[in-house]
Motif scaffolding. Structure first.
Motif, mmCIF file in Angstrom:
data_model
loop_
_atom_site.group_PDB
_atom_site.id
_atom_site.type_symbol
_atom_site.label_atom_id
_atom_site.label_comp_id
_atom_site.label_asym_id
_atom_site.label_seq_id
_atom_site.Cartn_x
_atom_site.Cartn_y
_atom_site.Cartn_z
ATOM 1 N N MET A 94 49.940 43.476 35.857
ATOM 2 C CA MET A 94 49.317 43.661 37.203
ATOM 3 C C MET A 94 49.690 42.302 37.725
ATOM 4 O O MET A 94 50.215 42.375 38.906
ATOM 5 N N ASP A 95 49.713 41.251 37.298
ATOM 6 C CA ASP A 95 50.216 39.827 38.021
ATOM 7 C C ASP A 95 51.599 40.186 38.306
ATOM 8 O O ASP A 95 52.133 39.818 39.437
ATOM 9 N N SER A 96 52.329 40.625 37.272
ATOM 10 C CA SER A 96 53.773 40.913 37.607
ATOM 11 C C SER A 96 54.063 41.874 38.781
ATOM 12 O O SER A 96 54.982 41.734 39.549
ATOM 13 N N LEU A 97 53.334 42.798 38.771
ATOM 14 C CA LEU A 97 53.535 43.926 39.853
ATOM 15 C C LEU A 97 53.252 43.254 41.164
ATOM 16 O O LEU A 97 53.785 43.472 42.187
ATOM 17 N N GLN A 98 51.985 42.565 41.431
ATOM 18 C CA GLN A 98 51.723 41.764 42.478
ATOM 19 C C GLN A 98 52.799 40.746 42.987
ATOM 20 O O GLN A 98 52.847 40.665 44.178
ATOM 21 N N ARG A 118 51.293 53.255 34.965
ATOM 22 C CA ARG A 118 51.412 52.562 33.624
ATOM 23 C C ARG A 118 50.338 51.410 33.445
ATOM 24 O O ARG A 118 49.734 51.421 32.245
ATOM 25 N N TYR A 119 49.698 50.667 34.513
ATOM 26 C CA TYR A 119 48.639 49.926 34.356
ATOM 27 C C TYR A 119 47.749 50.513 34.036
ATOM 28 O O TYR A 119 46.572 50.181 32.817
ATOM 29 N N CYS A 120 47.273 51.580 34.622
ATOM 30 C CA CYS A 120 45.976 52.482 34.319
ATOM 31 C C CYS A 120 45.934 53.075 32.900
ATOM 32 O O CYS A 120 44.980 52.859 32.001
ATOM 33 N N ASN A 121 47.192 53.367 32.287
ATOM 34 C CA ASN A 121 47.299 53.888 31.206
ATOM 35 C C ASN A 121 46.981 52.735 30.009
ATOM 36 O O ASN A 121 46.433 52.950 28.988
ATOM 37 N N CYS A 122 47.493 51.545 30.272
ATOM 38 C CA CYS A 122 47.639 50.490 29.522
ATOM 39 C C CYS A 122 45.905 50.153 29.483
ATOM 40 O O CYS A 122 45.441 49.692 28.382
ATOM 41 N N LEU A 123 45.294 50.191 30.418
ATOM 42 C CA LEU A 123 43.852 49.824 30.470
ATOM 43 C C LEU A 123 42.999 50.865 29.602
ATOM 44 O O LEU A 123 42.177 50.564 28.937
ATOM 45 N N MET A 141 44.969 41.879 28.000
ATOM 46 C CA MET A 141 45.634 40.826 28.436
ATOM 47 C C MET A 141 47.179 41.040 28.930
ATOM 48 O O MET A 141 47.603 40.651 30.064
ATOM 49 N N VAL A 142 47.593 42.088 28.213
ATOM 50 C CA VAL A 142 48.888 42.636 28.423
ATOM 51 C C VAL A 142 48.796 43.445 29.881
ATOM 52 O O VAL A 142 49.761 43.180 30.479
ATOM 53 N N ASN A 146 43.675 50.218 25.898
ATOM 54 C CA ASN A 146 43.104 48.832 25.241
ATOM 55 C C ASN A 146 41.833 48.666 25.792
ATOM 56 O O ASN A 146 41.473 47.321 25.966
ATOM 57 N N VAL A 147 40.826 49.657 25.996
ATOM 58 C CA VAL A 147 39.605 49.428 26.461
ATOM 59 C C VAL A 147 38.830 48.454 25.188
ATOM 60 O O VAL A 147 38.185 47.565 25.877
#
Length: 80
Positions: free
Chosen positions: A52-56, A30-35, A46-47, A38-39
């Motif tokens: 990623m912060d939440s995942l970590q 999901r993170y990779c898709n988000c990146l 920022m989302v 939102n290129v």
């Protein structure tokens, strides 16, 4: 008898190191898709950073899973 115990112990250790956390893999996807989506959108990126912060934070006390997250994140295929 000792040989059987050794084989079982080795098998158990190997399974510990080969297991992937599917929830972490899904979140990285999901993170990779988000990146990728939102290129060109700083607010959207920022989302992704928040994701990623939440995942970590979610896996903060699981170093093996954190390593998995780093490795899978390195494989993100961004579409520009």
């Amino acid at each position: 008898m000792n040989k059987k115990i050794l084989i079982i112990a080795l098998g158990g250790l190997m399974s510990l190191f080969s297991c992937k956390n599917q929830a972490a893999s899904d979140a990285v996807e999901r993170y990779c898709n988000c990146l990728s989506e939102n290129v060109n959108d700083p607010a959207g990126r920022m989302v992704c950073i928040d994701m990623m912060d939440s995942l970590q934070r979610a896996f903060a006390h699981q170093p093996r899973v954190l390593n998995q997250i780093v490795e899978e994140t390195e494989d993100c295929q961004l579409s520009f």
